[in-house]
Design a protein around this motif. Sequence first.
Motif, PDB file in Angstrom:
ATOM      1  N   HIS A 114       9.152   3.714   3.604  1.00 21.59           N
ATOM      2  CA  HIS A 114       8.353   3.623   4.681  1.00 21.59           C
ATOM      3  C   HIS A 114       7.026   4.649   4.821  1.00 21.59           C
ATOM      4  N   ASP A 115       5.902   4.038   4.774  1.00 13.39           N
ATOM      5  CA  ASP A 115       4.805   4.751   4.885  1.00 13.39           C
ATOM      6  C   ASP A 115       4.209   5.344   6.101  1.00 13.39           C
ATOM      7  N   SER A 116       4.784   4.934   7.227  1.00 12.60           N
ATOM      8  CA  SER A 116       4.506   5.504   8.523  1.00 12.60           C
ATOM      9  C   SER A 116       5.242   6.881   8.788  1.00 12.60           C
ATOM     10  N   ASP A 117       6.589   7.013   7.951  1.00 10.87           N
ATOM     11  CA  ASP A 117       7.176   8.247   8.346  1.00 10.87           C
ATOM     12  C   ASP A 117       7.662   8.801   7.130  1.00 10.87           C
ATOM     13  N   TYR A 118       6.985   8.450   5.912  1.00 13.57           N
ATOM     14  CA  TYR A 118       7.226   9.120   4.753  1.00 13.57           C
ATOM     15  C   TYR A 118       8.544   9.234   4.337  1.00 13.57           C
ATOM     16  N   THR A 119       9.176   8.044   4.065  1.00 14.50           N
ATOM     17  CA  THR A 119      10.547   8.240   3.782  1.00 14.50           C
ATOM     18  C   THR A 119      10.655   6.925   2.725  1.00 14.50           C
ATOM     19  N   VAL A 120      11.584   7.654   1.382  1.00 10.65           N
ATOM     20  CA  VAL A 120      11.892   6.827   0.356  1.00 10.65           C
ATOM     21  C   VAL A 120      13.383   6.485   0.396  1.00 10.65           C
ATOM     22  N   THR A 160      -7.236  14.071  -9.094  1.00 11.29           N
ATOM     23  CA  THR A 160      -7.746  12.710  -9.195  1.00 11.29           C
ATOM     24  C   THR A 160      -6.610  11.654  -9.392  1.00 11.29           C
ATOM     25  N   ASP A 161      -5.745  12.005 -10.245  1.00  9.73           N
ATOM     26  CA  ASP A 161      -4.303  10.879 -10.428  1.00  9.73           C
ATOM     27  C   ASP A 161      -3.540  10.466  -8.955  1.00  9.73           C
ATOM     28  N   ILE A 162      -3.560  11.614  -8.271  1.00 11.18           N
ATOM     29  CA  ILE A 162      -2.988  11.665  -7.104  1.00 11.18           C
ATOM     30  C   ILE A 162      -3.711  10.517  -6.128  1.00 11.18           C
ATOM     31  N   LYS A 163      -5.148  10.785  -6.174  1.00 12.89           N
ATOM     32  CA  LYS A 163      -6.214   9.965  -5.180  1.00 12.89           C
ATOM     33  C   LYS A 163      -5.952   8.550  -5.734  1.00 12.89           C
ATOM     34  N   THR A 164      -5.987   8.191  -7.101  1.00 18.24           N
ATOM     35  CA  THR A 164      -5.838   6.898  -7.578  1.00 18.24           C
ATOM     36  C   THR A 164      -4.785   6.300  -7.320  1.00 18.24           C
ATOM     37  N   ARG A 165      -3.542   7.137  -7.335  1.00 28.26           N
ATOM     38  CA  ARG A 165      -2.076   6.425  -6.871  1.00 28.26           C
ATOM     39  C   ARG A 165      -2.231   6.111  -5.416  1.00 28.26           C
ATOM     40  N   LEU A 166      -2.617   6.846  -4.622  1.00 25.98           N
ATOM     41  CA  LEU A 166      -3.016   6.787  -3.152  1.00 25.98           C
ATOM     42  C   LEU A 166      -3.766   5.373  -3.023  1.00 25.98           C
ATOM     43  N   GLY A 167      -4.810   5.160  -3.651  1.00 18.85           N
ATOM     44  CA  GLY A 167      -5.487   4.016  -3.426  1.00 18.85           C
ATOM     45  C   GLY A 167      -4.753   2.618  -4.031  1.00 18.85           C
ATOM     46  N   ASP A 168      -3.764   3.038  -4.831  1.00 21.08           N
ATOM     47  CA  ASP A 168      -2.902   1.961  -5.541  1.00 21.08           C
ATOM     48  C   ASP A 168      -1.734   1.412  -4.506  1.00 21.08           C
ATOM     49  N   LEU A 169      -1.473   2.510  -3.715  1.00 18.74           N
ATOM     50  CA  LEU A 169      -0.222   2.392  -2.769  1.00 18.74           C
ATOM     51  C   LEU A 169      -0.872   1.736  -1.584  1.00 18.74           C
ATOM     52  N   ASP A 170      -2.263   1.954  -1.047  1.00 19.26           N
ATOM     53  CA  ASP A 170      -2.829   1.299  -0.091  1.00 19.26           C
ATOM     54  C   ASP A 170      -3.055  -0.275  -0.412  1.00 19.26           C
ATOM     55  N   ASN A 171      -3.297  -0.432  -1.745  1.00 21.96           N
ATOM     56  CA  ASN A 171      -3.547  -1.857  -2.140  1.00 21.96           C
ATOM     57  C   ASN A 171      -2.392  -2.600  -2.077  1.00 21.96           C
ATOM     58  N   ILE A 172      -1.047  -2.164  -2.404  1.00 15.91           N
ATOM     59  CA  ILE A 172       0.101  -2.546  -2.274  1.00 15.91           C
ATOM     60  C   ILE A 172       0.473  -2.795  -0.994  1.00 15.91           C
ATOM     61  N   ILE A 173       0.379  -2.059  -0.179  1.00 18.69           N
ATOM     62  CA  ILE A 173       0.519  -2.296   1.406  1.00 18.69           C
ATOM     63  C   ILE A 173      -0.102  -3.234   1.663  1.00 18.69           C
ATOM     64  N   LYS A 174      -1.266  -3.332   1.728  1.00 16.47           N
ATOM     65  CA  LYS A 174      -2.297  -4.288   2.244  1.00 16.47           C
ATOM     66  C   LYS A 174      -1.862  -5.614   1.631  1.00 16.47           C
ATOM     67  N   SER A 175      -1.429  -5.904   0.508  1.00 16.67           N
ATOM     68  CA  SER A 175      -1.244  -7.040   0.098  1.00 16.67           C
ATOM     69  C   SER A 175       0.186  -7.407   0.285  1.00 16.67           C
ATOM     70  N   ALA A 176       0.870  -6.645   1.100  1.00 18.54           N
ATOM     71  CA  ALA A 176       2.365  -6.974   1.700  1.00 18.54           C
ATOM     72  C   ALA A 176       2.139  -7.495   3.047  1.00 18.54           C
ATOM     73  N   ILE A 177       0.987  -7.313   3.731  1.00 19.18           N
ATOM     74  CA  ILE A 177       0.849  -7.567   4.939  1.00 19.18           C
ATOM     75  C   ILE A 177       0.334  -9.101   5.040  1.00 19.18           C
ATOM     76  N   THR A 178       0.948  -9.896   5.665  1.00 20.55           N
ATOM     77  CA  THR A 178       0.211 -11.130   5.822  1.00 20.55           C
ATOM     78  C   THR A 178      -0.349 -11.444   7.127  1.00 20.55           C
ATOM     79  N   ILE A 179      -1.369 -11.977   7.313  1.00 23.14           N
ATOM     80  CA  ILE A 179      -1.943 -12.288   8.713  1.00 23.14           C
ATOM     81  C   ILE A 179      -1.826 -13.699   8.985  1.00 23.14           C
ATOM     82  N   ASP A 180      -1.167 -14.176  10.080  1.00 21.91           N
ATOM     83  CA  ASP A 180      -1.316 -15.631  10.261  1.00 21.91           C
ATOM     84  C   ASP A 180      -2.386 -16.106  11.256  1.00 21.91           C
TER      85      ASP A 180
END
Length: 131
Positions: A43-49, A111-131
């Motif tokens: 959960h990206d909103s409350d930082y839980t895994v 830099t590695d952490i920033k790259t992974r943050l970008g990857d995480l953002d892309n995964i989250i964006k691709s999981a969201i579908t807008i109808d």
Amino acid sequence: MAFRFLSSKYTTSFTATGLSDREYLVIALDTVDKLKWKLDSFHDSDYTVEALTNFSWFSWGETITISINRGTIDIESKCTDWQITDYGKNKKNATRFITTFNTIKEELSTTDIKTRLGDLDNIIKSAITID
């Protein structure tokens, strides 16, 4: 009336410094992957895994919950409902998580952490579908 044994669990926490909670979330996800635990949810909103361990001769599997709040990382390892005792497995899971987390934190550059943050953002964006 049903009778039920309480599942064995182990809870601990540790404090990390120098990064944001979101950056620690990325390291926690890498830690789960490195330990070969199955990612159940995050959960990206409350930082839980939440992650699951594999079945073994000594365990039916455990659920590990990692919560990050202002640099404090709480870990709970809990047996499945079928297990009465954990044979020390829950404490071992928490210890392995902390050790691996700290190793990954030291190995990753900013830099590695920033790259992974970008990857995480892309995964989250691709999981969201807008109808």
